[in-house]
Design an enzyme around this catalytic site. Structure first.
Site, PDB file in Angstrom:
ATOM      1  N   SER A 127       0.836  -1.198   0.000  1.00 25.46           N
ATOM      2  CA  SER A 127       0.000   0.000   0.000  1.00 25.46           C
ATOM      3  C   SER A 127       0.867   1.242   0.000  1.00 25.46           C
ATOM      4  CB  SER A 127      -0.917   0.016   1.226  1.00 25.46           C
ATOM      5  OG  SER A 127      -1.619   1.242   1.322  1.00 25.46           O
ATOM      6  N   LYS A 168       1.450  -3.135   5.103  1.00 23.79           N
ATOM      7  CA  LYS A 168       0.484  -3.983   4.387  1.00 23.79           C
ATOM      8  C   LYS A 168       1.205  -4.770   3.296  1.00 23.79           C
ATOM      9  CE  LYS A 168      -4.213  -3.694   2.566  1.00 23.79           C
ATOM     10  NZ  LYS A 168      -4.099  -4.496   1.339  1.00 23.79           N
TER      11      LYS A 168
END
Length: 460
Positions: free
Chosen positions: A311, A317
């Site tokens: 991300s 992430k």
């Protein structure tokens, strides 16, 4: 460099001074400014192989001077090896017979052969001797597809199947919750689950291999309409034999040139099998995405290798990028199959008139699928790990384990225990102790997840 003047049967044409091609290629470049997408290298390479073998056959038949044939072979080898790809600029969306691409090859090879020989080699009279675009292009489709199947697709699928088998063997004793309708179901081992993937891949290989006898038959020798006009009867078989020696695939001249020129049924058949393989890979990729989901809010059964940040705004992430890329490849291949179905219907009398589109899309599907299969095996599955403690905790809470008691307590009583275990978040064995006369030892035997993965009657 300054342009030079070339001519063909329609007159003179300005051609870039450093281009190896001639007038007909330049006309096609000017006529078909559509996608900017060229035919793939595998197709151009196939044209090179075909032109070299055609020159050898014509020389063997006494139709072409040996020195001209030798010069053509040397130049064609450069095309086959990818050395001259920049001189094949024609858009895939061109004349439906692929005449422009055939003449592109003829002109490039004639140019190089003329320089090497020190006297003119003609693109039509020499390089295209005993041939027509109508048999060369279908032959190039089959040769290019055969090469990619042998060198990219089947090896890629083999890598994927072996990586799956490796992970299954390394996690043979690991038991997990099965799922049907995305809902908890009876347990199975990781090896059992992965065996389904492996067999899907192996059967995909078998499906593709089943098409090969037809893919290895060639249209060359049929010339314009399938009658073989302007070619010796022996020409097609001689070219097929030369291609076999050169490439290591057992090619043969078609038993019916009228079918070979007028239809693309084998390309459509192969595309259908590629679509099936794509469906299999999509299923595996999506299973991986589900199993990797979380790590806290999803299933969280596995961890895929962390290959890149997931991300631009959420630190830490990590996304399942390889399965996602493979799923996109599969979507592309499935879509291409529809295109090839329409293209295959476009045979009018003695010729299919969507040959360049068939060449581009079929070869793209083969290449993409082979590379995607290898990528999925090496960059995702090979490094996949199972979160065994989490899998065990899921199993302990799985209300479907009560299925192991069906013979003793019946379906209705089992349903009540399952619902209560689920609603209260308790292990099935604790709830079953309260609602049956079975001892804990008996329940542990009957509800043992490992035992429930084996064929037969639980607890028998």
């Amino acid at each position: 460099m300054r342009n030079r003047m070339e001519h063909d049967s329609l007159g003179e044409v300005d051609v870039p001074g450093d281009a190896y091609y001639g007038a007909q290629t330049q006309r096609a470049v000017e006529n078909f400014r559509l996608s900017g997408t060229r035919l793939p290298q595998a197709f151009v390479s196939a044209l090179g192989h075909i032109k070299a073998c055609a020159a050898e056959a014509n020389a063997a038949l006494g139709l072409l001077d040996r020195d001209i044939a030798d010069a053509i072979v040397v130049a064609a080898n450069r095309v086959a090896g990818g050395e001259l790809d920049e001189h094949f600029p024609i858009d895939v969306f061109q004349t439906g017979s692929g005449t422009s691409s055939n003449m592109n090859a003829n002109e490039v090879i004639a140019h190089c052969a003329s320089i090497a020989l020190g006297r003119p080699v003609h693109p039509n009279d020499h390089v295209n001797m005993s041939q027509s675009s109508n048999d060369v292009i279908p032959t190039a489709i089959h040769v290019g597809a055969s090469l990619l199947v042998q060198e990219v697709l089947l090896p890629g699928l083999d890598v994927l199947a072996r990586r799956i088998d490796d992970r299954a063997a390394a996690n043979e004793a690991v038991v997990k919750t099965g799922r049907t309708h995305l809902m908890d179901a009876m347990p199975l081992t990781v090896a059992q689950e992965l065996s389904g993937w492996s067999v899907q891949v192996r059967r995909g290989q078998e499906r593709v291999q089943g098409v090969l006898p037809r893919l290895h038959t060639l249209a060359i020798g049929g010339t314009a309409v399938g009658t073989g006009v302007n070619a010796a009867v022996e020409f097609g078989p001689l070219v097929a034999q030369a291609l076999s020696r050169r490439i290591g695939i057992a090619f043969a001249a078609s038993g019916n040139y009228f079918e070979a020129l007028s239809s693309q049924d084998t390309a459509v058949e192969l595309s259908g099998q590629l679509k099936t393989v794509a469906v299999s890979l999509m299923k595996i990729a999506n299973d991986l995405r589900w199993m990797n989901s979380g790590p806290l809010g999803g299933l969280g059964e596995i961890e895929l290798p962390a290959l890149q940040p997931g991300s631009s705004i959420m630190p830490g992430k990590i996304n399942p990028v390889i399965p996602e890329a493979v799923a996109m490849v599969c979507a592309r291949v499935i879509g291409i199959d529809s295109t090839l179905t329409v293209a295959g219907q476009s045979g009018n009398f003695q010729l299919n008139v969507m040959l360049p589109l068939v060449a581009h899309d079929l070869l793209q599907s083969i290449d993409l699928l082979g590379k995607a299969a290898r990528l999925l095996g090496e960059r995702a599955i090979a490094g996949m790990t199972f979160r065994q403690a989490h899998l065990r905790a899921q199993l302990d809470r799985n209300p479907m384990l009560v299925t192991g008691l069906n013979r003793l307590i019946g379906y209705e009583q089992g349903s009540k225990i399952a619902r209560q275990a689920y609603s209260q978040g308790r292990p099935v064995i604790d709830v079953a102790l309260e609602h049956t006369r079975l001892s804990r030892a008996e329940l542990e035997r009957l509800l043992d997840p490992v035992a429930l993965t084996r064929p037969g009657i639980p607890g028998a």
